[in-house]
Design a protein around this motif. Structure first.
Motif, mmCIF file in Angstrom:
data_model
loop_
_atom_site.group_PDB
_atom_site.id
_atom_site.type_symbol
_atom_site.label_atom_id
_atom_site.label_comp_id
_atom_site.label_asym_id
_atom_site.label_seq_id
_atom_site.Cartn_x
_atom_site.Cartn_y
_atom_site.Cartn_z
ATOM 1 N N PHE A 10 14.781 30.926 24.943
ATOM 2 C CA PHE A 10 15.081 32.092 24.112
ATOM 3 C C PHE A 10 14.318 32.230 22.712
ATOM 4 N N ILE A 45 10.875 33.529 22.261
ATOM 5 C CA ILE A 45 10.888 34.843 22.350
ATOM 6 C C ILE A 45 9.823 35.621 21.291
ATOM 7 N N GLY A 61 20.161 35.474 22.221
ATOM 8 C CA GLY A 61 20.118 35.353 23.660
ATOM 9 C C GLY A 61 21.262 35.240 24.311
ATOM 10 N N GLY A 108 17.203 38.404 26.220
ATOM 11 C CA GLY A 108 16.865 38.074 24.915
ATOM 12 C C GLY A 108 16.942 39.606 24.321
#
Length: 452
Positions: free
Chosen positions: A12, A15, A112, A125
């Motif tokens: 996460f 991202i 996340g 996310g």
């Protein structure tokens, strides 16, 4: 287990670090943003109440991305957005990350999550941002079992989100003049429990305790002033009138009464119902003296709903009247919510704004419908079985936000409103549907407001 959670958290945290190719910009000039989406992805733009929503789905249906934009309300912060989104859209989700993040010059919060939806474990996310004009929630959803394979695709799309100068569209709103008419207007000395008159009368003895009127109207008042006035021998009776703003309903009904505590003066009377000085209906009636008794005007009793005034030319004579009641919606009303019509205000009916709603039907992918508001279950299956408001147990009491929970069909709820009034609500039908990972509950409700 801890190592798996840590690995997911790290995924996460990566991202927004990839790029997208073979794509085109999706631009929303009204809400001031653009985002680059692969050409092969499906794209959908909808207006969800006051929210502008853009949904994107990759061809394998393993990556779902959404951008939700709406006007910034007072006190909005990224933390508040996260709290609302987690409560309404991610009930029961495990938060794995939450920290400050800047995306293409826009400051906000990154989060996340891990949760289970319809038996499928997914990773989510999200990015929350608040500007002066608009707030934004960006989020992606990917099944955990293919997260490593597809996360880069979702991240690449979210990475392109960029704010742009918004373009205000000129809007012309035509002023709507109120078009109201009475379709029924009745008078009697008795009224039923559901505020109706079954036996009409126009002559009453002086000892009559109350004289009631009931009226049904149709049209939309748009907040116009509704007035009930009473007259004796053409003379306006001071203290007997009541004014109130009409609700934004297409139709409704109301009732009013004049209470002389058994001391009416014999003569000719008139009652009028009007909107903004326009008379909609008039009823003339007569009060006659009982020849076997001496007529007396009694002084008014102390009552918080009573007022006194000197009338009829007698310096020491007075009377007492009950303030006519505001138009009531206490009859059972049946409504339908679902699709784009999910916001309901007990005074106004179906509304377009979350901020204006007392009740929200959430489009959750759950077994039962989910309602947002401040309500409590009663354990009863019929509206007439609930005769008073529960003292505690309301789901949003003591919270800084409006909570949402699933509600079984055929169980009476009591809603507590901010103004201290209550409503009884019963879901009698639920039809669930799901299209392209979007869920919907079309529900039919029975409502009584005010309830008590």
């Amino acid at each position: 287990m801890k190592s798996k959670v840590r690995s997911l958290s790290i995924l996460f945290m990566l991202i927004f670090l990839t790029t997208v190719v073979d794509a085109q910009w999706v631009t929303d000039t009204e809400y001031g943003f653009k985002i680059k989406v692969p050409n092969a992805w499906s794209k959908d733009k909808i207006q969800d109440g006051t929210d502008r929503v853009h949904d994107f789905l990759d061809p394998t249906e393993n990556v779902f991305v959404e951008v939700r934009a709406f006007e910034t309300g007072e006190g909005f912060t990224p933390d508040i957005l996260a709290q609302v989104f987690e409560s309404s859209g991610l009930p029961g989700a495990q938060r794995l990350a939450f920290e400050d993040y800047t995306l293409n010059g826009t400051s906000g919060k990154f989060a996340g999550y891990k949760t289970t939806i319809n038996g499928l474990t997914v990773g989510i996310g999200a990015f929350y941002a608040v500007t002066r004009d608009y707030s934004y929630i960006l989020w992606s959803l990917i099944p955990i079992e293919v997260y490593n394979q597809y996360s880069a695709k979702g991240d690449a799309v979210l990475n392109t989100f960029t704010l742009i100068p918004k373009v205000n569209k000129p809007r012309y709103v035509a002023k709507q003049e109120p078009q109201i008419e009475l379709i029924a207007f009745k008078i009697s000395d008795r009224i039923t429990d559901d505020y109706d008159i079954t036996v009409e009368k126009k002559r009453f003895p002086v000892a009559t305790p109350n004289i009631w009127v009931v009226y049904d109207w149709k049209g939309n008042g748009n907040g116009s002033t509704f007035v009930v006035d009473w007259y004796y021998e053409g003379q306006y009776i001071r203290g007997a009138s009541k004014e109130f703003k009409m609700p934004d309903f297409q139709d409704g009904y109301g009732y009013a009464n004049i209470d002389m505590d058994g001391a009416f003066k014999a003569g000719k009377y008139t009652v009028e119902v009007k909107v903004d000085s326009k008379v909609l209906g008039t009823i003339s009636f007569e009060v006659f003296a009982d020849q076997s008794n001496t007529f007396q005007i009694k002084p008014p009793e102390n009552s918080r709903n009573s007022v006194s005034a000197t009338v009829w030319g007698k310096a020491n004579s007075s009377y007492s009247v009950s303030a006519p009641q505001r138009a009531s919606s206490s009859k059972v009303k049946t409504i339908k919510l679902g699709g784009s019509k999910n916001y309901y205000n007990f005074k106004k009916g179906i509304v377009k704004s979350y901020d204006d709603a007392d009740l929200l039907n959430e489009p959750w992918c759950t077994e039962f419908p989910a309602l947002c508001g401040n309500w409590v279950k009663t354990g009863k299956s019929q509206l007439n079985q609930v005769n008073s408001a529960p003292a505690s147990g309301y789901i949003s009491d003591g919270k800084g936000f409006t909570d949402c929970q699933q509600v079984p069909v055929n169980e009476v709820l009591v809603f507590k409103l901010k103004d201290g009034t209550y409503a009884k609500v019963l879901i009698i039908k639920d039809q669930f549907s799901k299209t392209n990972n979007r869920c919907n509950h079309d529900i039919t409700l029975q409502i009584i407001y005010p309830a008590f």
